[in-house]
Design an enzyme around this catalytic site. Structure first.
Site, mmCIF file in Angstrom:
data_model
loop_
_atom_site.group_PDB
_atom_site.id
_atom_site.type_symbol
_atom_site.label_atom_id
_atom_site.label_comp_id
_atom_site.label_asym_id
_atom_site.label_seq_id
_atom_site.Cartn_x
_atom_site.Cartn_y
_atom_site.Cartn_z
ATOM 1 N N LYS A 114 0.855 -1.296 -0.001
ATOM 2 C CA LYS A 114 -0.171 -0.053 0.044
ATOM 3 C C LYS A 114 1.036 1.228 0.130
ATOM 4 C CE LYS A 114 -4.306 -1.164 -0.002
ATOM 5 N NZ LYS A 114 -4.094 -2.729 -0.463
ATOM 6 N N LYS A 197 -3.136 -11.921 -8.542
ATOM 7 C CA LYS A 197 -4.705 -12.462 -8.200
ATOM 8 C C LYS A 197 -5.514 -11.713 -8.507
ATOM 9 C CE LYS A 197 -5.527 -10.033 -3.687
ATOM 10 N NZ LYS A 197 -6.712 -10.379 -2.850
ATOM 11 N N LYS A 200 -10.733 -6.716 -6.316
ATOM 12 C CA LYS A 200 -11.610 -5.800 -6.558
ATOM 13 C C LYS A 200 -10.982 -4.387 -6.505
ATOM 14 C CE LYS A 200 -14.252 -7.063 -2.394
ATOM 15 N NZ LYS A 200 -13.466 -6.752 -1.321
HETATM 16 P P1 ADP Z 1 -9.880 -7.901 -2.688
HETATM 17 O O1 ADP Z 1 -8.510 -8.006 -2.529
HETATM 18 O O2 ADP Z 1 -10.559 -8.057 -4.072
HETATM 19 O O3 ADP Z 1 -9.915 -6.480 -2.249
HETATM 20 P P2 ADP Z 1 -10.919 -8.706 -0.141
HETATM 21 O O4 ADP Z 1 -9.395 -8.109 0.470
HETATM 22 O O5 ADP Z 1 -11.957 -7.940 0.639
HETATM 23 O O6 ADP Z 1 -10.760 -8.506 -1.692
HETATM 24 O O7 ADP Z 1 -10.827 -10.282 0.182
HETATM 25 C C1 ADP Z 1 -11.987 -10.883 0.991
HETATM 26 C C2 ADP Z 1 -11.629 -12.087 1.107
HETATM 27 O O8 ADP Z 1 -11.533 -12.801 -0.225
HETATM 28 C C3 ADP Z 1 -10.462 -12.552 1.674
HETATM 29 O O9 ADP Z 1 -10.641 -14.048 2.512
HETATM 30 C C4 ADP Z 1 -9.422 -12.891 0.744
HETATM 31 O O10 ADP Z 1 -8.401 -13.716 0.994
HETATM 32 C C5 ADP Z 1 -10.234 -13.489 -0.380
HETATM 33 N N1 ADP Z 1 -9.712 -13.198 -1.785
HETATM 34 C C6 ADP Z 1 -9.713 -11.997 -2.538
HETATM 35 N N2 ADP Z 1 -9.298 -12.183 -3.823
HETATM 36 C C7 ADP Z 1 -8.766 -13.652 -3.733
HETATM 37 C C8 ADP Z 1 -8.138 -14.381 -4.876
HETATM 38 N N3 ADP Z 1 -8.118 -13.849 -5.869
HETATM 39 N N4 ADP Z 1 -8.146 -15.572 -4.753
HETATM 40 C C9 ADP Z 1 -8.626 -16.281 -3.553
HETATM 41 N N5 ADP Z 1 -8.872 -15.620 -2.389
HETATM 42 C C10 ADP Z 1 -9.196 -14.320 -2.589
#
Ligand code: ADP
Ligand code: TRP
Length: 335
Positions: A114, A197, A200
């Site tokens: 970040k 990965k 969002k």
């Molecule tokens: P993002 O990274 O898209 O902003 P979040 O941080 O809110 O999403 O993640 C919410 C949940 O989804 C967490 O448990 C995270 O480990 C899981 N998660 C997010 N992206 C992935 C991914 N590409 N593959 C597996 N798990 C994911």
């Protein structure tokens, strides 16, 4: 009495849920709500470190709540709540901050990322993000935390902070929480950019959202990054192509996967065909969820009822923990 193990997990309301959230987190939640004492929440405080927009926040919380329900989370089987409905969370977060050290927080990978990605807003909330997350988890004394691979380090920090509290105050208040997945490994769902990965917070063209219309899924898939293609049989698979195969493992049948693996191995594969098939399989997978999301989103009274019921149940558990924490720490009333 045989007590069920306690489970906590949350998703930040920073946008719609995508396939990464589904396979990394929500799919685990669905199974866990059948067997454990589960607390699933929407981490709206956490989103302030990167997305401080009042309207955006409210809409995203609503969206994620509707999506949780559309995926099959059942408020009668699990406690489904919004983080900011628990005033005990900021309290425990503040308390844990007193025993969290700059050095260990500065070393966290997500903080370092970040610092690079938002150099103009390196706020203290980013630094103490793992402390807030630890508060979420240990508030309910969870031992199992279903999350994707990216959250492993945060879980390690949650264990550190809980154990440190126990040590400092010579108590056994908090059990150790561990990242959990029903499979052997934590899941990492790749995005469509060829690397990294699905997320969002990054470019949304590289993520497939549960709420995406079929046309949009087709469009995104056609633009997914690949390579120039194998020129001879049995070439090693490059990362962008492996990512598409990995997505296929999640949404397509074993036959489809085998077919494209074979055409890759004999160097006759046409990536256009693979992408088309993958798009159609993603549409079949997401369609029933998308339809439910739309129905639930328009049912404001249902959303209100679910949030209220969850807030009440989660508050009960949080009050119990905070009463114990205050007592252990020496916050005793004079009146
Ligand atoms: P993002 O990274 O898209 O902003 P979040 O941080 O809110 O999403 O993640 C919410 C949940 O989804 C967490 O448990 C995270 O480990 C899981 N998660 C997010 N992206 C992935 C991914 N590409 N593959 C597996 N798990 C994911
Ligand atoms: N940090 C998690 C993420 O980015 C979201 C989260 C906040 C969380 N608090 C949590 C996950 C507690 C599990 C348990 O995805």
């Amino acid at each position: 009495m045989n007590q069920k193990e306690i489970v906590v997990s949350g998703v930040r309301p920073t946008g719609k849920l995508h396939l990464g959230n589904y396979f990394g987190a929500v799919q685990q939640f669905l199974k866990m709500q059948e067997q454990f004492d589960c607390y699933f929440f929407i981490a709206d405080y956490h989103s302030l470190t990167t997305h401080p927009s009042p309207d955006g926040l409210h809409n995203s919380v609503k969206q994620v709540l509707a999506e949780y329900l559309a995926c099959g989370l059942d408020p009668d089987k699990c406690t489904l709540y919004i983080q900011s409905d628990l005033p005990q969370i900021p309290e425990l977060y503040m308390i844990l901050n007193m025993n969290a050290y700059m050095g260990e927080l500065e070393r966290v990978a997500s903080f370092k990322e970040k610092v690079k990605s938002q150099p103009d807003n390196i706020n203290a909330g980013l630094l103490t993000y793992p402390v807030l997350m630890a508060a979420d988890i240990i508030m309910h004394k969870a031992t199992k935390v279903p999350v994707g691979k990216d959250q492993e380090q945060h879980l390690e920090m949650a264990r550190t902070f809980g154990n440190r509290f126990n040590r400092i105050y010579n108590c056994e208040c908090f059990p150790e929480p561990h990242a959990f997945n029903f499979g052997d490994n934590l899941v990492k769902v790749p995005g469509l950019s060829g690397k990294g990965k699905m997320s969002k917070s990054e470019n949304e063209n590289f993520a497939i959202f549960l709420a995406d219309e079929p046309e949009l899924i087709r469009k995104k898939m056609m633009r997914a990054v690949t390579d120039t293609g194998p020129t001879e049989p049995n070439q090693p698979v490059t990362e962008p192509v492996q990512n598409l195969f990995d997505l296929m493992k999640l949404v397509s049948t074993a036959d489809t996967l085998q077919h494209f693996t074979e055409t890759y191995n004999n160097a006759t594969i046409r990536y256009g065909d693979l992408k088309k098939q993958l798009a159609e399989d993603m549409i079949v997978f997401t369609q029933p969820i998308r339809e439910k999301i739309n129905v639930i989103l328009s049912n404001t009274s249902l959303l209100g009822k679910v949030a209220k019921q969850g807030a009440e149940k989660a508050n009960e558990s949080a009050n119990k923990t905070m009463k114990e924490v205050r007592e252990i720490m020496g916050f005793r009333k004079f009146y």
